[in-house]
Design an enzyme around this catalytic site. Sequence first.
Site, PDB file in Angstrom:
ATOM      1  N   GLY A  47       0.841  -1.193   0.000  1.00  0.00           N
ATOM      2  CA  GLY A  47       0.000   0.000   0.000  1.00  0.00           C
ATOM      3  C   GLY A  47       0.869   1.233   0.000  1.00  0.00           C
ATOM      4  O   GLY A  47       2.015   1.197   0.466  1.00  0.00           O
ATOM      5  N   GLN A  52       3.085   9.916   1.125  1.00  0.00           N
ATOM      6  CA  GLN A  52       4.417   9.307   1.191  1.00  0.00           C
ATOM      7  C   GLN A  52       5.312   9.677   0.012  1.00  0.00           C
ATOM      8  O   GLN A  52       6.512   9.456   0.051  1.00  0.00           O
ATOM      9  CB  GLN A  52       4.297   7.777   1.260  1.00  0.00           C
ATOM     10  CG  GLN A  52       3.684   7.283   2.554  1.00  0.00           C
ATOM     11  CD  GLN A  52       3.536   5.775   2.540  1.00  0.00           C
ATOM     12  OE1 GLN A  52       2.553   5.251   2.033  1.00  0.00           O
ATOM     13  NE2 GLN A  52       4.519   5.075   3.069  1.00  0.00           N
ATOM     14  N   CYS A  95       6.304  -0.045   7.496  1.00  0.00           N
ATOM     15  CA  CYS A  95       5.917   1.085   6.654  1.00  0.00           C
ATOM     16  C   CYS A  95       7.095   1.466   5.769  1.00  0.00           C
ATOM     17  O   CYS A  95       8.224   1.544   6.244  1.00  0.00           O
ATOM     18  CB  CYS A  95       5.520   2.259   7.551  1.00  0.00           C
ATOM     19  SG  CYS A  95       5.138   3.756   6.630  1.00  0.00           S
ATOM     20  N   LEU A  96       6.826   1.726   4.499  1.00  0.00           N
ATOM     21  CA  LEU A  96       7.886   2.102   3.563  1.00  0.00           C
ATOM     22  C   LEU A  96       8.549   3.418   3.975  1.00  0.00           C
ATOM     23  O   LEU A  96       9.684   3.683   3.590  1.00  0.00           O
ATOM     24  CB  LEU A  96       7.324   2.225   2.140  1.00  0.00           C
ATOM     25  CG  LEU A  96       6.725   0.939   1.547  1.00  0.00           C
ATOM     26  CD1 LEU A  96       6.131   1.221   0.172  1.00  0.00           C
ATOM     27  CD2 LEU A  96       7.765  -0.163   1.456  1.00  0.00           C
ATOM     28  N   HIS A 137      -3.878   1.855   7.966  1.00  0.00           N
ATOM     29  CA  HIS A 137      -2.510   2.378   7.866  1.00  0.00           C
ATOM     30  C   HIS A 137      -2.415   3.490   6.806  1.00  0.00           C
ATOM     31  O   HIS A 137      -1.846   4.554   7.059  1.00  0.00           O
ATOM     32  CB  HIS A 137      -1.575   1.206   7.523  1.00  0.00           C
ATOM     33  CG  HIS A 137      -0.132   1.559   7.439  1.00  0.00           C
ATOM     34  ND1 HIS A 137       0.815   1.071   8.311  1.00  0.00           N
ATOM     35  CD2 HIS A 137       0.540   2.339   6.561  1.00  0.00           C
ATOM     36  CE1 HIS A 137       2.005   1.555   7.980  1.00  0.00           C
ATOM     37  NE2 HIS A 137       1.863   2.330   6.917  1.00  0.00           N
ATOM     38  N   GLU A 138      -3.010   3.231   5.628  1.00  0.00           N
ATOM     39  CA  GLU A 138      -2.904   4.218   4.536  1.00  0.00           C
ATOM     40  C   GLU A 138      -3.735   5.464   4.822  1.00  0.00           C
ATOM     41  O   GLU A 138      -3.300   6.587   4.520  1.00  0.00           O
ATOM     42  CB  GLU A 138      -3.324   3.604   3.193  1.00  0.00           C
ATOM     43  CG  GLU A 138      -2.522   2.375   2.756  1.00  0.00           C
ATOM     44  CD  GLU A 138      -1.015   2.549   2.837  1.00  0.00           C
ATOM     45  OE1 GLU A 138      -0.527   3.689   2.662  1.00  0.00           O
ATOM     46  OE2 GLU A 138      -0.316   1.567   3.106  1.00  0.00           O
ATOM     47  N   HIS A 141      -1.936   7.722   7.037  1.00  0.00           N
ATOM     48  CA  HIS A 141      -0.944   8.544   6.317  1.00  0.00           C
ATOM     49  C   HIS A 141      -1.581   9.832   5.803  1.00  0.00           C
ATOM     50  O   HIS A 141      -0.966  10.898   5.858  1.00  0.00           O
ATOM     51  CB  HIS A 141      -0.375   7.783   5.113  1.00  0.00           C
ATOM     52  CG  HIS A 141       0.806   6.914   5.431  1.00  0.00           C
ATOM     53  ND1 HIS A 141       1.939   7.398   6.040  1.00  0.00           N
ATOM     54  CD2 HIS A 141       1.040   5.599   5.198  1.00  0.00           C
ATOM     55  CE1 HIS A 141       2.819   6.406   6.181  1.00  0.00           C
ATOM     56  NE2 HIS A 141       2.300   5.297   5.685  1.00  0.00           N
TER      57      HIS A 141
END
Length: 180
Positions: A47, A52, A95-96, A137-138, A141
């Site tokens: 995702g 991000q 997380c990226l 999670h997304e 963000h």
Amino acid sequence: MILEVLHFPDPHLREVAEPVSKDEVTDGLRQLAADMAETMYDEPGIGLAATQVGVAKRLIVMDVDWSEEDRNPRVLLNPEIVETEGRVISEQEGCLSVPDYKADVERHQRVRVRARTLEWEEVEFDATGLEAFCFQHEIDHLDGTLFIDRISRLKRDLYVRRRKKQLRLEREANTSKSPF
Ligand code: ZN
């Protein structure tokens, strides 16, 4: 095109993203969504939120069970959670944008998501398990929230200290290089 994914503590990760309006759904936005999907697969991740990649717009891409042969990115605009059920532990979430760290996070077990597609169609559906964790999670963000905000202060402080040390070492390694 593969985009640069911002890493903690980049201040852009703390921005609250603006909703996407219908007239903002242009070729440019469709390209951004395609680039975000390409970036997600390249990282690799399941995702990615526009926040991000430094775009403060409410746009996410997700594909929780992709493989090399089967890629099916789901692009959603203005996603929101309209109903929740249960509290469970999302184990070893990562997380990226938060390099080299994983932690258990308390999440809703089921969420009902409402969003728009790139065709501006309103969709509403339920998600459970990993998919539900990924939506939470997304969407976090898009509100400038990271999963490390949802763990204990002690654990977060340990990570932040380790990350700062890592960044300092990287900086020192760069400056020690010969200027020639
Ligand atoms: Zn993330």
